[in-house]
Write an enzyme that holds these catalytic residues in place. Sequence first.
Site, PDB file in Angstrom:
ATOM      1  N   GLU A 146      29.504   8.448  12.249  1.00  0.00           N
ATOM      2  CA  GLU A 146      28.698   9.269  11.353  1.00  0.00           C
ATOM      3  C   GLU A 146      28.925  10.733  11.679  1.00  0.00           C
ATOM      4  OE1 GLU A 146      24.691   7.827  12.075  1.00  0.00           O
ATOM      5  OE2 GLU A 146      24.381   9.242  13.711  1.00  0.00           O
ATOM      6  N   PHE A 151      21.538  16.376  38.613  1.00  0.00           N
ATOM      7  CA  PHE A 151      20.632  15.290  38.219  1.00  0.00           C
ATOM      8  C   PHE A 151      21.005  13.943  38.836  1.00  0.00           C
ATOM      9  CE2 PHE A 151      20.381  18.621  35.118  1.00  0.00           C
ATOM     10  CZ  PHE A 151      19.021  18.777  34.959  1.00  0.00           C
ATOM     11  N   GLU A 194      17.188   6.072  13.604  1.00  0.00           N
ATOM     12  CA  GLU A 194      16.906   4.664  13.891  1.00  0.00           C
ATOM     13  C   GLU A 194      15.400   4.454  13.908  1.00  0.00           C
ATOM     14  OE1 GLU A 194      17.884   3.256  17.765  1.00  0.00           O
ATOM     15  OE2 GLU A 194      16.968   4.941  18.794  1.00  0.00           O
ATOM     16  N   GLU A 240      12.871   7.553  13.754  1.00  0.00           N
ATOM     17  CA  GLU A 240      13.470   8.763  14.335  1.00  0.00           C
ATOM     18  C   GLU A 240      14.394   9.450  13.330  1.00  0.00           C
ATOM     19  OE1 GLU A 240      13.586   7.763  19.059  1.00  0.00           O
ATOM     20  OE2 GLU A 240      15.457   7.487  17.959  1.00  0.00           O
ATOM     21  N   ASN A 262      12.440   2.573  16.130  1.00  0.00           N
ATOM     22  CA  ASN A 262      12.106   1.848  17.356  1.00  0.00           C
ATOM     23  C   ASN A 262      10.891   0.979  17.089  1.00  0.00           C
ATOM     24  OD1 ASN A 262      14.162   2.763  19.091  1.00  0.00           O
ATOM     25  ND2 ASN A 262      13.110   4.712  19.274  1.00  0.00           N
ATOM     26  N   LYS A 283      22.044  -0.676  14.480  1.00  0.00           N
ATOM     27  CA  LYS A 283      22.093   0.643  13.828  1.00  0.00           C
ATOM     28  C   LYS A 283      22.824   0.605  12.487  1.00  0.00           C
ATOM     29  CE  LYS A 283      21.637   3.098  18.089  1.00  0.00           C
ATOM     30  NZ  LYS A 283      21.110   4.285  18.630  1.00  0.00           N
TER      31      LYS A 283
HETATM   32  P1  ADP Z   1      19.527   5.793  21.166  1.00  0.00           P
HETATM   33  O1  ADP Z   1      19.237   4.548  20.417  1.00  0.00           O
HETATM   34  O2  ADP Z   1      20.534   5.594  22.252  1.00  0.00           O
HETATM   35  O3  ADP Z   1      18.296   6.524  21.624  1.00  0.00           O
HETATM   36  P2  ADP Z   1      19.776   7.571  18.860  1.00  0.00           P
HETATM   37  O4  ADP Z   1      20.579   7.203  17.679  1.00  0.00           O
HETATM   38  O5  ADP Z   1      18.288   7.471  18.736  1.00  0.00           O
HETATM   39  O6  ADP Z   1      20.287   6.743  20.124  1.00  0.00           O
HETATM   40  O7  ADP Z   1      20.148   9.045  19.272  1.00  0.00           O
HETATM   41  C1  ADP Z   1      19.693   9.652  20.462  1.00  0.00           C
HETATM   42  C2  ADP Z   1      19.973  11.155  20.428  1.00  0.00           C
HETATM   43  O8  ADP Z   1      21.365  11.406  20.243  1.00  0.00           O
HETATM   44  C3  ADP Z   1      19.306  11.886  19.292  1.00  0.00           C
HETATM   45  O9  ADP Z   1      17.999  12.258  19.596  1.00  0.00           O
HETATM   46  C4  ADP Z   1      20.206  13.103  19.133  1.00  0.00           C
HETATM   47  O10 ADP Z   1      19.934  14.046  20.140  1.00  0.00           O
HETATM   48  C5  ADP Z   1      21.571  12.549  19.413  1.00  0.00           C
HETATM   49  N1  ADP Z   1      22.246  12.129  18.170  1.00  0.00           N
HETATM   50  C6  ADP Z   1      22.359  10.884  17.686  1.00  0.00           C
HETATM   51  N2  ADP Z   1      23.061  10.872  16.533  1.00  0.00           N
HETATM   52  C7  ADP Z   1      23.399  12.140  16.275  1.00  0.00           C
HETATM   53  C8  ADP Z   1      24.154  12.790  15.224  1.00  0.00           C
HETATM   54  N3  ADP Z   1      24.692  12.115  14.225  1.00  0.00           N
HETATM   55  N4  ADP Z   1      24.310  14.131  15.295  1.00  0.00           N
HETATM   56  C9  ADP Z   1      23.772  14.835  16.321  1.00  0.00           C
HETATM   57  N5  ADP Z   1      23.081  14.290  17.331  1.00  0.00           N
HETATM   58  C10 ADP Z   1      22.889  12.963  17.319  1.00  0.00           C
END
Ligand code: ADP
Length: 657
Positions: free
Chosen positions: A206, A354, A294, A281, A296, A122
């Site tokens: 972040e 859950f 990120e 994403e 995928n 990341k």
């Molecule tokens: P992973 O790789 O574990 O899926 P991501 O970076 O794609 O992690 O984030 C997954 C979810 O976490 C996002 O869809 C969002 O809901 C939440 N998220 C991640 N980063 C942030 C952020 N900076 N602010 C708010 N929500 C976030």
Amino acid sequence: MPAGTPPFGKILIANRGEIACRIARTARRLGVRTVAVYSDADADALHVCMADEAIAIGGAAPSDSYLLASRIIQVALDTGSEAVHPGFGFLSENAGFVEAVEAAGLVFIGPDAVAIAAMGDKIESKRLAEQAGVPVVPGDPSEITDADAAAASARRIGYPVMVKASAGGGGKGMRIARSDEELRQVFGSTVNEAKSAFGDGRVFIEKYIEEPRHIEIQTLADAHGNIVHLGERECSIQRRHQKVIEESPSPFVDEALRAEMGACAIALARAVSYRSAGTVEFIVDHARNFYFLEMNTRLQVEHPVTEMVTGLDLVEQMLRVAACEPLGFGQQDVRLDGWAIEARIYAERPERNFAPSIGRLKTFRPPAEDGSVRIDTGVVEGSEITMFYDPMIAKLAVHGATRGEARSRLAGALDRFAIGGVGHNIDFLAAIADSPRFAEGQLSTAFIDEEFPEGYDPAAGADRHQELFAAVAVVLARTEALAAGGADRRDWAVLLDGLSVSVAIEPDEEGLRLEVDGRTARLQGARPPSGTHLTGWFNSEAISVRVEEDGAGWRLSYRGVQAVVRVVPPHVAEFARFMPKKAPPDTSKVLLSPMPGLLVSLAVVEGETVEAGQALAVVEAMKMENVLHAERPGRIRSIPTAAGANLAADQPILYFE
Ligand code: ADP
């Protein structure tokens, strides 16, 4: 190569479950032979039956089978496979695996190792995105090594912030902090989780975007430099940062925003010379600012919604691109037709916070597939849901001309779905689909927490469907009575969650005219012998009410609401009017284990005073650590358990004073 020629003669599918079946389905249609691999736990699995050949590769634990890169490559060579499709999860984003596949002279059906490595991290991918001119979440794209540096960085960015594991995935390894104090608390635990879950303790910080939407762009690139995007998917309905319901297009995205986000996704894909299907994403704030999260580098779980609106088969595209065929179309040829929504069916108990559920699927009857309903699954009735793998049982995807039509198809299809033997989230999904806020498209990643602040209660809202439930109860009881040779009668009494309702019926050629507590209604329909549903019409609405035997009565489910009904003689109903409503058990004095699992640790000792929200214990089940918190302030009286204990569901872990 002309269209219609199989891109490969034979491929190996390095995966299991629904995605292995889904890949096999397309391969068969294209005339490509398939080799399945399977673990001991999957000897009878559907993906094994669907492939042309199947080879056992080891024990049930993924590390003994589906993660054994060299074993899988050897099977590919032994069976004469030309290429390997990794699906998602397992080895799909493992750059070392891609290198090994290619070193063995095989084709990896996906991007190259360099793109996977760059996007798998990341910190690194955020830097790349910035360089490619893609907006990223404000933050510090560098590794933070101690709590002081974290606090300094967080103050620079401005609270709230998120501490994230660079190697994170699956919603794990990220925590929110709203103050220096919270940051110091969560910093250490995020580093520890990152080390134990991903073997890489690097974290960064972040900005936490409040109530964002999660919107992602599907890209597709060939080996000749052609890249297109296939529009967006909105995946804001999440629980614990994991997607639950996804749709395409997004109700929030217009043509201009789509073009802008699409261009960014393509720029990033181009920056890493991307090939194959990939997803970029973003999170999007209220003001439509979007920020890269990120990329995928694989097929996504939710890809069916994109397939339904574009008419493309993404697995076919991946196979053709891997065989070096050029994309047969350009951006201007991509059309989004109508609306698609997907819901993920999990083996879990939403009504018990859950908790995961395992066991044999005694009943598995999905709604019938047609042009607008699609089921992706790797199980059949009788399959075992084990603790070794992902708890997703199936994906239900629907299509409609408009979002409203898709949503009502989703609600109807969830109503017609029947699963027995393991806990499932069908009614929870139906409750989301039926909620006015979902209908309005007012989505955010906080949706579930805000709509179900006390958790999901299947009995909530039963009063909305009281007449239907009472009418169904009478139809079921009347059918039984008539079959047993009883005389028909007009007046009935139903206990509905303990509440008494009177029903008068009048049969005519179109079913039953009813008077439920004085209100008139009409029900036409029946439950077939040993059927899971009563299907028919209630007033002018097509209905499918799920029926499960429950003691002397039935448990009915409709649109995410459940009720227990019993038909009783009128004098019993009369008596029931005076019965106090059963109070739920008092759990204020005890902490119960919400699921069977291992008590990993206790965070408190006897005699300790605790605050509301304080962590009390950690229970591990299905490879997930669940932290149990105090619901209210109190003092610990006694702790009859110890770390390392195996817990049954509802077993007391500790008692309060
Ligand atoms: P992973 O790789 O574990 O899926 P991501 O970076 O794609 O992690 O984030 C997954 C979810 O976490 C996002 O869809 C969002 O809901 C939440 N998220 C991640 N980063 C942030 C952020 N900076 N602010 C708010 N929500 C976030």
